[in-house]
Design a protein around this motif. Structure first.
Motif, PDB file in Angstrom:
ATOM      1  N   UNK A   8       0.477  -1.860  -0.223  1.00  0.00           N
ATOM      2  CA  UNK A   8       0.362   0.252   0.676  1.00  0.00           C
ATOM      3  C   UNK A   8       0.462   1.108  -0.379  1.00  0.00           C
ATOM      4  N   UNK A   9       0.986   1.485  -0.972  1.00  0.00           N
ATOM      5  CA  UNK A   9       2.210   2.558  -1.316  1.00  0.00           C
ATOM      6  C   UNK A   9       0.748   4.385  -1.183  1.00  0.00           C
ATOM      7  N   UNK A  10       1.812   5.418  -1.007  1.00  0.00           N
ATOM      8  CA  UNK A  10       2.040   6.829  -1.307  1.00  0.00           C
ATOM      9  C   UNK A  10       1.391   6.982  -2.654  1.00  0.00           C
ATOM     10  N   UNK A  69      -5.266  11.747  -3.678  1.00  0.00           N
ATOM     11  CA  UNK A  69      -3.813  11.472  -3.743  1.00  0.00           C
ATOM     12  C   UNK A  69      -3.501  11.453  -2.652  1.00  0.00           C
ATOM     13  N   UNK A  70      -2.857  10.611  -2.925  1.00  0.00           N
ATOM     14  CA  UNK A  70      -1.701   9.841  -1.099  1.00  0.00           C
ATOM     15  C   UNK A  70      -2.370  10.297   0.633  1.00  0.00           C
ATOM     16  N   UNK A 122       4.534  -1.702   5.021  1.00  0.00           N
ATOM     17  CA  UNK A 122       4.915  -0.114   5.521  1.00  0.00           C
ATOM     18  C   UNK A 122       6.231   0.205   6.043  1.00  0.00           C
ATOM     19  N   UNK A 123       5.677   2.067   6.145  1.00  0.00           N
ATOM     20  CA  UNK A 123       7.427   2.586   6.235  1.00  0.00           C
ATOM     21  C   UNK A 123       7.661   2.575   7.421  1.00  0.00           C
ATOM     22  N   UNK A 181      14.690   2.966   0.037  1.00  0.00           N
ATOM     23  CA  UNK A 181      13.696   2.760  -0.656  1.00  0.00           C
ATOM     24  C   UNK A 181      12.939   4.097  -0.786  1.00  0.00           C
ATOM     25  N   UNK A 182      12.744   4.473  -2.249  1.00  0.00           N
ATOM     26  CA  UNK A 182      12.381   5.222  -2.309  1.00  0.00           C
ATOM     27  C   UNK A 182      11.101   5.814  -2.187  1.00  0.00           C
ATOM     28  N   UNK A 183      10.245   6.473  -1.341  1.00  0.00           N
ATOM     29  CA  UNK A 183       8.385   7.066  -1.577  1.00  0.00           C
ATOM     30  C   UNK A 183       8.161   7.724  -1.734  1.00  0.00           C
ATOM     31  N   UNK A 184       6.579   7.414  -1.586  1.00  0.00           N
ATOM     32  CA  UNK A 184       6.622   9.411  -1.694  1.00  0.00           C
ATOM     33  C   UNK A 184       6.638  10.409  -1.180  1.00  0.00           C
TER      34      UNK A 184
END
Length: 207
Positions: A8-10, A69-70, A122-123, A181-184
């Motif tokens: 489940x990503x941003x 979004x996000x 999860x982050x 890990x590059x996320x939003x």
């Protein structure tokens, strides 16, 4: 025995299944994960994913349409979102994405009629309250959270199971692996120790 996982990503989200031999990700028609975008139109069930993102430019400012979004970034703030005059908890909105991913996985894996439980990424920085919100979102979609796994750690597992040849080769390797890990809007880093094809130790985490 099948095992389901949900990222489940941003920005994007995807579900996958591992049958003990092969990992299958349920992506869109272009082979990409589903954008974490929801398109609400009145009382109708929201449209989620690529179609919602593609229509954002055309319908974003037209009355009767609302795009979100996000939602993952908002879920940690424990706020409510107004959708056509009615307030919803962020976890309630997020549950629509979990339902979408669940339905998408069932379409991609018709021999398995339903996802009842899943491992969810999860982050690193998610605290207990934020994990609780994710559990609520999954539970609202009738998915039991079997366990959480930190996203950088999940990336290492994905690397180990990327193909059978790499697994065989890694059985003789003993080394440290640094995962970015590059996320939003976030960057998480994890250092793990690899010993004979297994992750023997998580040495350090940073966000």
């Amino acid at each position: 025995m099948l095992g389901f996982g949900i990222d489940f990503g941003t920005t994007n989200s995807v579900a996958a299944v591992f049958d003990g031999r092969e990992l299958t990700s349920f992506v869109d028609n272009n082979g990409r994960p589903h954008p974490s975008v929801l398109w609400f139109r009145g009382s109708e069930k929201p449209i989620i994913g690529r179609k919602a993102k593609d229509k954002l430019r055309d319908f974003g400012n037209i009355p009767g349409n609302q795009f979100i979004k996000s939602i993952k970034s908002q879920i940690k703030q424990e706020t409510e979102i107004e959708i056509f005059g009615k307030n919803y908890h962020t976890w309630q909105v997020a549950s629509e994405i979990f339902s979408f991913l669940k339905e998408d996985a069932v379409r991609g894996y018709p021999d398995y009629p339903e996802i009842k439980e899943a491992v969810i990424t999860i982050p690193l920085y998610f605290n207990g309250q934020q994990r609780k919100a994710i559990r609520k979102a999954a539970d609202n979609a009738n998915i039991f959270v079997k366990s959480f796994i930190h996203e950088p750690f999940a990336a290492v597992i994905g690397y180990l199971f990327s193909n059978s040849n790499s697994i065989e080769n890694l059985k003789t390797v003993k080394e440290n692996i640094l995962v970015f890990d590059w996320g939003g809007g976030t960057l998480d880093i994890t250092l793990v120790k690899l010993d004979s094809g297994t992750i023997s130790e998580v040495r350090a985490n940073a966000s």
